[in-house]
Design an enzyme around this catalytic site. Structure first.
Site, PDB file in Angstrom:
ATOM      1  N   LYS A 149       0.896  -1.168   0.000  1.00  0.00           N
ATOM      2  CA  LYS A 149       0.000   0.000   0.000  1.00  0.00           C
ATOM      3  C   LYS A 149       0.933   1.216   0.000  1.00  0.00           C
ATOM      4  CE  LYS A 149      -1.656   3.076   2.194  1.00  0.00           C
ATOM      5  NZ  LYS A 149      -1.456   4.521   1.861  1.00  0.00           N
ATOM      6  N   GLU A 157      10.317   1.701  10.507  1.00  0.00           N
ATOM      7  CA  GLU A 157      11.317   2.750  10.249  1.00  0.00           C
ATOM      8  C   GLU A 157      10.574   4.071  10.310  1.00  0.00           C
ATOM      9  OE1 GLU A 157      14.433   2.484  10.095  1.00  0.00           O
ATOM     10  OE2 GLU A 157      14.591   0.316   9.913  1.00  0.00           O
ATOM     11  N   CYS A 159      13.988  11.332   6.257  1.00  0.00           N
ATOM     12  CA  CYS A 159      14.031  10.951   7.672  1.00  0.00           C
ATOM     13  C   CYS A 159      15.440  11.157   8.213  1.00  0.00           C
ATOM     14  CB  CYS A 159      13.587   9.514   7.841  1.00  0.00           C
ATOM     15  SG  CYS A 159      14.439   8.422   6.725  1.00  0.00           S
ATOM     16  N   GLU A 187      10.298  16.447  15.180  1.00  0.00           N
ATOM     17  CA  GLU A 187      10.559  16.337  13.745  1.00  0.00           C
ATOM     18  C   GLU A 187       9.669  17.313  12.979  1.00  0.00           C
ATOM     19  OE1 GLU A 187       9.280  12.807  11.551  1.00  0.00           O
ATOM     20  OE2 GLU A 187      11.291  12.723  10.706  1.00  0.00           O
TER      21      GLU A 187
END
Ligand SMILES: NC(=O)C1=CN([C@@H]2O[C@H](COP(=O)(O)OP(=O)(O)OC[C@H]3O[C@@H](n4cnc5c(N)ncnc54)[C@H](OP(=O)(O)O)[C@@H]3O)[C@@H](O)[C@H]2O)C=CC1
Ligand SMILES: O=C(O)CCC(=O)C(=O)O
Length: 498
Positions: free
Chosen positions: A177, A252, A286, A387
């Protein structure tokens, strides 16, 4: 009727619409007037079809000799190589990053394919001596079955390849997906696999939204492992759902990656690394450098040099020659950037550069933001802890290596870090003490290669790794095999001893 290209799910070797008939539009983040295509807005029923197809295909695929599986992966990589320019163009249109970077994204998929194709001829287990005579023992990897893969938009071909290639080489079948913002690049990747001759049902792609297509994949009882890359918030939710079924899960997730600059660093080198690390991919990696932890002795000079350099960055449509930084992926992500700029200002950080959305001319049709630098940032400010995933970097002054490492480690994430220094002792101390999955010396926090493990500590992951041969552990289980060729001698010895 719109004349935009319509894409379908790939299930059991057929291109099919969502059962509900629902679709959604995929638009270019650099110019939202540009519709990339119409994609299926799939639901649980489409996921169920895809999982059933993958389950059926597994029986035959797991028995295909691994070197033969490797040859198909090799062929798919060759096809990706032939189509690299076309796929990079498609990716820049749907994701926004500049062409040089999307070429790199496709290249990572090619590299991963060749790497995993080679693994088909290795997939090493171990043999050990036995404690008993006439007994042989070894361990081998066995596949798990159907793997459910959920991927983000920032590396829309590379990250799917990091999951699909190792899953296939181990003998699994997959349902992926992709992120709703970037399905085309993952479709292109799957098309290369299809054209390489992968048997029906081995790879299935179902597009749609996280809660309505991603979550049914996570919850489907026939899916044996979920490999997820995305935000820490969604990753933890996925992990909780997997725990309820005792399902394997690889996560992750986010990062808040520090770059330490010591007072003996080569500042010319730092400049290139810091600007690329912070503003490459519009800060939407990331691994992006989001904190520059600089020794107080050089912080003023460094700040003004980075400011001057970042000011020259050409922001615009990544398909246009000379552009160096594209847009945020969507309005939501742009709003997050704007929110954190406001927070940084309110927290009392010094806005050294940028801070505004860009709307001049055609830029107004996209989600563009200025490269933004905050100076004099304190380690516990929200802009230094959370973040942002955008073109915003915080410069944090420190007085020593010890303090720098302490600040670097003092966040909830642990993906990548780096140190710039000419002192080999400092470099080795940093390599030892930075608690991240990846450490760079005299290079920015981005730019990982697929031959080494990729992943992080703390809120970045759950101890799993992508890349390297370590990724095979996500897609296989160990089986220990004991062969007794004593013809009953051992049993007799034991009986005699008793
Ligand atoms: N450590 C790493 O290797 C990497 C981490 N990231 C992290 O990813 C984030 C950015 O990516 P982004 O796509 O926004 O992340 P999200 O977590 O929002 O989405 C990731 C994927 O999960 C899907 N998803 C969303 N909700 C659910 C749900 N309830 N159940 C199952 N699947 C769901 C998304 O679908 P949909 O697209 O429809 O929302 C998407 O496919 C950043 O935090 C970044 O740090 C990114 C790249 C690499
Ligand atoms: O720059 C890197 O090291 C890879 C980054 C990446 O894969 C990501 O941001 O998802």
């Amino acid at each position: 009727m719109s004349d935009h290209k319509v894409y379908y799910n790939y299930i059991g070797g057929e291109w099919v619409p969502a059962r509900s008939g629902k679709t959604y539009e995929n638009r270019n983040p650099a110019d939202t007037r540009d519709v990339i295509g119409i994609f299926p807005d799939s639901g649980a029923e489409d996921i169920a079809d895809a999982v059933a197809a993958a389950k059926e295909a597994y029986n035959a695929w797991r028995l295909v000799p691994a070197p033969k599986r490797g040859e198909l992966l090799y062929r798919a990589s060759q096809i990706l190589q032939e189509r690299k320019e076309q796929y990079a163009n498609d990716m820049t249109r749907e994701m926004g990053k500049v062409l040089a970077e999307t070429r790199g994204d496709v290249q990572e998929a090619i590299d991963m394919g060749y790497f995993m194709a080679g693994e088909g001829r290795r997939l090493y287990g171990v043999t050990t001596p036995s404690e008993l005579p006439n007994k042989f023992q070894m361990s081998v990897r066995q596949p798990l079955g159907v793997c459910g893969l959920i991927t983000p938009w920032n590396f829309p071909m590379a990250i799917p390849s990091w999951k699909i290639f190792p899953a296939l080489i181990c003998g699994n079948t997959v349902v992926i997906k992709p992120a709703e913002d970037t399905p085309l690049s993952t479709y292109n990747f799957v098309q290369a696999l299809v054209d390489a001759g992968l048997p029906k049902g081995v790879v299935n792609i179902v597009s749609g939204h996280g809660p309505t297509a991603g979550e049914p994949l996570v919850q489907h009882p026939d899916v044996k492992v979920i490999s997820f890359t995305g935000s820490t918030e969604v990753g933890r939710h996925v992990s909780t759902l997997c725990a309820q079924q005792g399902k394997h899960v690889s996560l992750e997730m986010g990062g808040k990656n520090p770059m330490i600059i010591m007072d003996d660093a080569d500042l010319d080198l730092v400049l290139a690394g810091a600007v690329w690390g912070a503003f490459g991919t519009t800060g939407q990696r990331c691994t992006a450098t989001s904190r520059i932890i600089a020794h107080r002795a050089i912080v003023d000079e460094l700040t003004s040099r980075i400011q001057a350099e970042a000011k020259t960055i050409q922001v615009g449509n990544g398909l246009v020659d000379g552009m160096q930084m594209g847009p945020s992926i969507n309005q939501g992500q742009l709003s997050v950037v704007e929110k954190y700029v406001k927070i940084g200002r309110e927290e009392g950080a010094e806005l050294v550069l940028g801070g505004e959305r860009l709307t001049d001319g055609d830029l107004g049709h996209g989600f563009f933001h200025q490269p933004t630098i905050f100076g004099n940032v304190k380690r516990n400010m929200r802009i230094a802890q959370e973040e942002i995933f955008g073109p915003v970097v915080s410069i944090i002054p420190v007085d020593s290596l010890e303090e720098a490492i302490d600040v670097a480690n003092d966040v909830p994430y642990g993906l990548s870090s780096s140190i710039y220094t000419r002192n080999v002792n400092n470099a080795f101390i940093a390599m030892r003490d930075l608690y991240t999955g990846i450490v760079y010396v005299n290079a920015p926090t981005i730019g990982a290669e697929i031959h080494l493990p990729f992943g992080g500590t703390k809120g970045t992951g759950n101890g799993k790794r992508e890349g390297g041969t370590q990724v095979l552990d996500t897609y296989s289980e160990w089986k220990s095999l004991y062969v007794d060729y004593s013809g009953g001698l051992q049993r007799a010895q034991i009986d005699n001893a008793e």
